[in-house]
Enzyme design. Sequence first.
Site, PDB file in Angstrom:
ATOM      1  N   ASP A  33       0.864  -1.185   0.000  1.00 39.74           N
ATOM      2  CA  ASP A  33       0.000   0.000   0.000  1.00 39.74           C
ATOM      3  C   ASP A  33       0.904   1.240   0.000  1.00 39.74           C
ATOM      4  OD1 ASP A  33      -3.190   0.586   1.187  1.00 39.74           O
ATOM      5  OD2 ASP A  33      -1.733   2.225   1.038  1.00 39.74           O
ATOM      6  N   ILE A  34       0.586   2.176  -0.878  1.00 36.21           N
ATOM      7  CA  ILE A  34       1.426   3.363  -1.052  1.00 36.21           C
ATOM      8  C   ILE A  34       1.347   4.301   0.167  1.00 36.21           C
ATOM      9  CG2 ILE A  34      -0.217   4.951  -2.183  1.00 36.21           C
ATOM     10  CD1 ILE A  34       3.329   4.146  -3.416  1.00 36.21           C
ATOM     11  N   GLU A  62     -12.261   3.685  -1.183  1.00 35.22           N
ATOM     12  CA  GLU A  62     -11.500   4.605  -2.027  1.00 35.22           C
ATOM     13  C   GLU A  62     -11.329   4.059  -3.447  1.00 35.22           C
ATOM     14  OE1 GLU A  62      -7.709   5.710  -0.181  1.00 35.22           O
ATOM     15  OE2 GLU A  62      -6.924   6.124  -2.175  1.00 35.22           O
ATOM     16  N   HIS A  65      -9.996  -5.534  -2.966  1.00 35.11           N
ATOM     17  CA  HIS A  65      -8.661  -5.703  -2.376  1.00 35.11           C
ATOM     18  C   HIS A  65      -8.759  -6.054  -0.902  1.00 35.11           C
ATOM     19  CE1 HIS A  65      -9.738  -1.399  -2.255  1.00 35.11           C
ATOM     20  NE2 HIS A  65      -9.081  -1.326  -1.121  1.00 35.11           N
ATOM     21  N   HIS A  68      -6.672  -5.837   2.559  1.00 32.78           N
ATOM     22  CA  HIS A  68      -5.541  -5.216   3.251  1.00 32.78           C
ATOM     23  C   HIS A  68      -4.939  -6.255   4.196  1.00 32.78           C
ATOM     24  CE1 HIS A  68      -6.519  -0.804   2.568  1.00 32.78           C
ATOM     25  NE2 HIS A  68      -7.718  -1.316   2.349  1.00 32.78           N
TER      26      HIS A  68
HETATM   27  P1  5GP Z   1      -9.885   1.439   0.406  1.00 31.47           P
HETATM   28  O1  5GP Z   1     -10.445   1.433  -1.001  1.00 31.47           O
HETATM   29  O2  5GP Z   1      -9.709   0.056   0.964  1.00 31.47           O
HETATM   30  O3  5GP Z   1     -10.691   2.320   1.311  1.00 31.47           O
HETATM   31  O4  5GP Z   1      -8.432   2.096   0.348  1.00 31.47           O
HETATM   32  C1  5GP Z   1      -7.616   1.963  -0.793  1.00 31.47           C
HETATM   33  C2  5GP Z   1      -6.178   1.740  -0.378  1.00 31.47           C
HETATM   34  O5  5GP Z   1      -5.393   1.729  -1.559  1.00 31.47           O
HETATM   35  C3  5GP Z   1      -5.597   2.835   0.524  1.00 31.47           C
HETATM   36  O6  5GP Z   1      -4.990   2.228   1.655  1.00 31.47           O
HETATM   37  C4  5GP Z   1      -4.572   3.547  -0.366  1.00 31.47           C
HETATM   38  O7  5GP Z   1      -3.435   3.989   0.333  1.00 31.47           O
HETATM   39  C5  5GP Z   1      -4.228   2.493  -1.398  1.00 31.47           C
HETATM   40  N1  5GP Z   1      -3.888   3.059  -2.691  1.00 31.47           N
HETATM   41  C6  5GP Z   1      -4.616   3.968  -3.403  1.00 31.47           C
HETATM   42  N2  5GP Z   1      -4.020   4.258  -4.563  1.00 31.47           N
HETATM   43  C7  5GP Z   1      -2.889   3.508  -4.607  1.00 31.47           C
HETATM   44  C8  5GP Z   1      -1.835   3.381  -5.581  1.00 31.47           C
HETATM   45  O8  5GP Z   1      -1.821   4.008  -6.635  1.00 31.47           O
HETATM   46  N3  5GP Z   1      -0.831   2.523  -5.275  1.00 31.47           N
HETATM   47  C9  5GP Z   1      -0.815   1.788  -4.123  1.00 31.47           C
HETATM   48  N4  5GP Z   1       0.223   0.968  -3.936  1.00 31.47           N
HETATM   49  N5  5GP Z   1      -1.777   1.886  -3.184  1.00 31.47           N
HETATM   50  C10 5GP Z   1      -2.804   2.745  -3.428  1.00 31.47           C
END
Ligand code: 5GP
Length: 130
Positions: A28-29, A87, A92, A94
Amino acid sequence: MTIFSKIVKGEIPSYKVAEDDQFYAFLDINPVAKGHTLVIPKQEIDYIFDQNDKQLAAHTLFAKRVAAAIRKAIPCKRVGVAVMGLEVPHAHIHLIPLNEESDMDFRKEHLKLTPEEMQEICQKIAAQFE
Ligand code: 5GP
């Protein structure tokens, strides 16, 4: 196309820790803990439970192998598992190395790791993946 599909295609760089023909795992970035990893299906599916049973089972088993690699590479008590998807609309899981409950608090300030630190963590986990 989702940002994660672009990562799978290599159009956006990522710190890849593992992949097979169906799944892709990368750091995760914006990590909440060192070794915070995302495990995705290569197929673009919005939400984890939108996957059919066979694919969901395969996704979970692939994540299990990634979690085992994280556990060997990063000192931790457990590898926490979370699904949010608020987001990025691409399923995905985690995986987060945990030593205490707050390690999994997404509201706290996230870590700021250098590219060198990310690369080192990535290589450590990748080396343990079986
Ligand atoms: P969620 O959709 O589970 O709420 O969060 C999305 C997750 O993806 C976040 O923890 C965010 O940091 C990660 N994320 C979003 N865009 C990118 C990206 O371009 N690269 C990576 N490696 N992680 C990402």
